[in-house]
Motif scaffolding. Structure first.
Motif, PDB file in Angstrom:
ATOM      1  N   PRO A 139      41.723  60.914  18.572  1.00 12.24           N
ATOM      2  CA  PRO A 139      42.966  61.434  19.184  1.00 12.24           C
ATOM      3  C   PRO A 139      42.352  61.833  20.758  1.00 12.24           C
ATOM      4  O   PRO A 139      43.148  61.873  21.756  1.00 12.24           O
ATOM      5  CB  PRO A 139      43.582  62.655  18.202  1.00 12.24           C
ATOM      6  N   SER A 166      41.442  59.119  23.388  1.00 17.24           N
ATOM      7  CA  SER A 166      42.505  58.439  23.781  1.00 17.24           C
ATOM      8  C   SER A 166      43.687  59.144  24.585  1.00 17.24           C
ATOM      9  O   SER A 166      44.527  58.697  24.960  1.00 17.24           O
ATOM     10  CB  SER A 166      43.443  57.692  22.423  1.00 17.24           C
ATOM     11  N   ALA A 173      44.033  67.631  15.443  1.00 15.70           N
ATOM     12  CA  ALA A 173      43.558  66.244  15.033  1.00 15.70           C
ATOM     13  C   ALA A 173      43.237  66.265  13.674  1.00 15.70           C
ATOM     14  O   ALA A 173      42.144  66.555  13.433  1.00 15.70           O
ATOM     15  CB  ALA A 173      42.487  65.679  15.759  1.00 15.70           C
TER      16      ALA A 173
END
Length: 116
Positions: A28, A31, A59
Motif C-alpha cells: 500500500p 503504490s 495497511a
C-alpha cells in the motif's frame, strides 16, 4: 510513484515478518501517488506535529507513519494497529522513538505478567 525509505525502527518491524508478509505490508505505501497525498482519504490520513507534516497509512495489521521529502517517503514508524505506541502517536501524546522501542517490550511483558 515515490521512493520509500525506512527508519531503523520501521526496518526492525519489517524484518520480523517473513518475505511474503513484508511484500504485502509495503504494497500500500509503495503504490501511493502524489494525488493520494494531496487529498488524503481513508486509509490515509494527515496530521501535524512539532512543525512537521506526517501521514498515517493503515495497511492490514500495521500503521505506517511517514513524512514526504520531495519524491521520497520516509517511513518513521511501523506500528501494530492495537499497540500502545500507535495509540500514543495517533493521539499526539509526547513520545520519542527511543521511548517507543523501550515501551513496546516492557508494556507487553507487563500485561502478560498480569494474567499469571
Amino acid at each position: 510513484m515515490f521512493q520509500v525509505n525506512f527508519s531503523a525502527q520501521a526496518m526492525h518491524e519489517l524484518n520480523r515478518l517473513d518475505k511474503i508478509e513484508q511484500l504485502e505490508a509495503i504494497m500500500p505505501i509503495s503504490s501511493l501517488k502524489a494525488s493520494d497525498l494531496a487529498s488524503p482519504r481513508e486509509p490515509l490520513g494527515r496530521f501535524h506535529r512539532a512543525g512537521h507534516e506526517f501521514y498515517r497509512l493503515r495497511a492490514g495489521e500495521f500503521r505506517f507513519y511517514f513524512e514526504v521529502a520531495g519524491e521520497m517517503l520516509h517511513v518513521n514508524y511501523i506500528l501494530h494497529k492495537n499497540s500502545l505506541e500507535d495509540f500514543l502517536l495517533r493521539n499526539k501524546l509526547p513520545v520519542s522513538e527511543q521511548q517507543l522501542v523501550e515501551q513496546h517490550s516492557k508494556f507487553w511483558k507487563y500485561l502478560e505478567s498480569l494474567t499469571k
